[in-house]
Motif scaffolding. Structure first.
Motif, short mmCIF file in Angstrom:
data_model
loop_
_atom_site.label_atom_id
_atom_site.label_comp_id
_atom_site.label_asym_id
_atom_site.label_seq_id
_atom_site.Cartn_x
_atom_site.Cartn_y
_atom_site.Cartn_z
N ALA A 1 0.82 -1.21 0.00
CA ALA A 1 0.00 0.00 0.00
C ALA A 1 0.86 1.27 0.00
CB ALA A 1 -0.93 0.00 1.21
N ASP A 2 0.24 2.37 -0.41
CA ASP A 2 0.95 3.64 -0.49
C ASP A 2 1.42 4.18 0.85
OD1 ASP A 2 0.81 4.05 -3.34
OD2 ASP A 2 -1.32 4.46 -3.07
N LEU A 3 0.58 4.04 1.88
CA LEU A 3 0.93 4.54 3.21
C LEU A 3 0.74 3.45 4.24
CD1 LEU A 3 -0.77 8.06 3.16
CD2 LEU A 3 1.67 7.56 2.96
N MET A 4 1.71 3.32 5.12
CA MET A 4 1.64 2.38 6.23
C MET A 4 1.63 3.21 7.52
SD MET A 4 1.72 -0.39 4.49
CE MET A 4 1.73 -1.46 5.90
N LEU A 5 0.70 2.89 8.42
CA LEU A 5 0.57 3.64 9.66
C LEU A 5 0.44 2.69 10.84
CD1 LEU A 5 -1.60 5.02 7.35
CD2 LEU A 5 -1.37 6.84 9.01
N THR A 6 1.00 3.08 11.97
CA THR A 6 0.78 2.39 13.24
C THR A 6 0.20 3.42 14.19
OG1 THR A 6 2.64 0.92 12.83
CG2 THR A 6 1.80 1.02 15.09
N ILE A 7 -1.03 3.14 14.64
CA ILE A 7 -1.75 4.07 15.51
C ILE A 7 -2.34 3.28 16.66
CG2 ILE A 7 -3.65 5.74 15.64
CD1 ILE A 7 -3.32 6.11 12.58
N ASP A 8 -1.98 3.66 17.87
CA ASP A 8 -2.50 3.01 19.08
C ASP A 8 -2.36 1.49 19.02
OD1 ASP A 8 -3.23 5.53 20.08
OD2 ASP A 8 -5.18 5.44 19.10
N GLY A 9 -1.22 1.03 18.52
CA GLY A 9 -0.93 -0.39 18.49
C GLY A 9 -1.56 -1.16 17.34
N ARG A 10 -2.23 -0.49 16.43
CA ARG A 10 -2.86 -1.14 15.27
C ARG A 10 -2.09 -0.78 14.01
NH1 ARG A 10 -7.91 -3.82 15.40
NH2 ARG A 10 -6.81 -4.63 13.62
N SER A 11 -2.03 -1.72 13.09
CA SER A 11 -1.37 -1.50 11.81
C SER A 11 -2.40 -1.23 10.73
CB SER A 11 -0.55 -2.74 11.42
OG SER A 11 0.50 -2.93 12.33
N TYR A 12 -2.17 -0.16 10.00
CA TYR A 12 -3.07 0.25 8.92
C TYR A 12 -2.29 0.38 7.62
CZ TYR A 12 -6.08 1.69 12.79
OH TYR A 12 -6.84 1.72 13.93
#
Length: 142
Positions: A46-57
């Motif tokens: 994917a274009d953007l990978m994010l980790t927010i509050d322990g979740r991977s998006y």
């Protein structure tokens, strides 16, 4: 569009999240491409990978009419099987909605598209539209 989304994250993103772009999409010399593959490069990330509050998006950015490639669909399946949440955002409005919905922006900031198409505006305290996960991420068969 991706550069615009990155500018929004840089300006209004929460300071306690991790996000990045994986630069897999450029054409490379065959030798370089082969070396990168041995280092773990995967098609369809994917274009953007994010980790927010322990979740991977993972957020794939598409034009309003853009479609996922077969490699992107296969990568989405692997990412979701591993427990990640995957979104396809078609156009800037959906990208803003997805990032708002997963909590990527600082509290109290709402980002909305300008009606005249000139970009985005921010306001404090307004509600943003809810993010919509891709049908596959929501468990809807393709």
């Amino acid at each position: 569009m991706q550069q615009h989304v990155v500018k929004l994250l840089e300006a209004y993103g929460r300071p306690d999240i991790e996000w990045h772009h994986v630069p897999n999409g450029e054409h490379r010399a065959p030798r370089t491409a082969g070396r990168l593959k041995t280092l773990g490069t995967h098609a369809g990330v994917a274009d953007l990978m994010l980790t927010i509050d322990g979740r991977s998006y993972a957020v794939e950015l598409k034009t309003v009419t853009g479609r996922q490639s077969a490699a992107q669909q296969r990568w989405q399946e692997r990412f979701e099987r591993a427990g990640g949440l995957y979104f396809v955002a078609r156009g800037l409005d959906q990208a803003i909605a997805v990032l708002t919905g997963i909590g990527a922006f600082r509290a109290g900031i709402t980002i909305i598209s300008a009606p005249d198409g000139s970009g985005v505006r921010t306001r404090l305290g307004a509600e943003a539209p809810a993010a919509t996960r891709s049908p596959r991420a929501a468990g809807v068969p393709a």
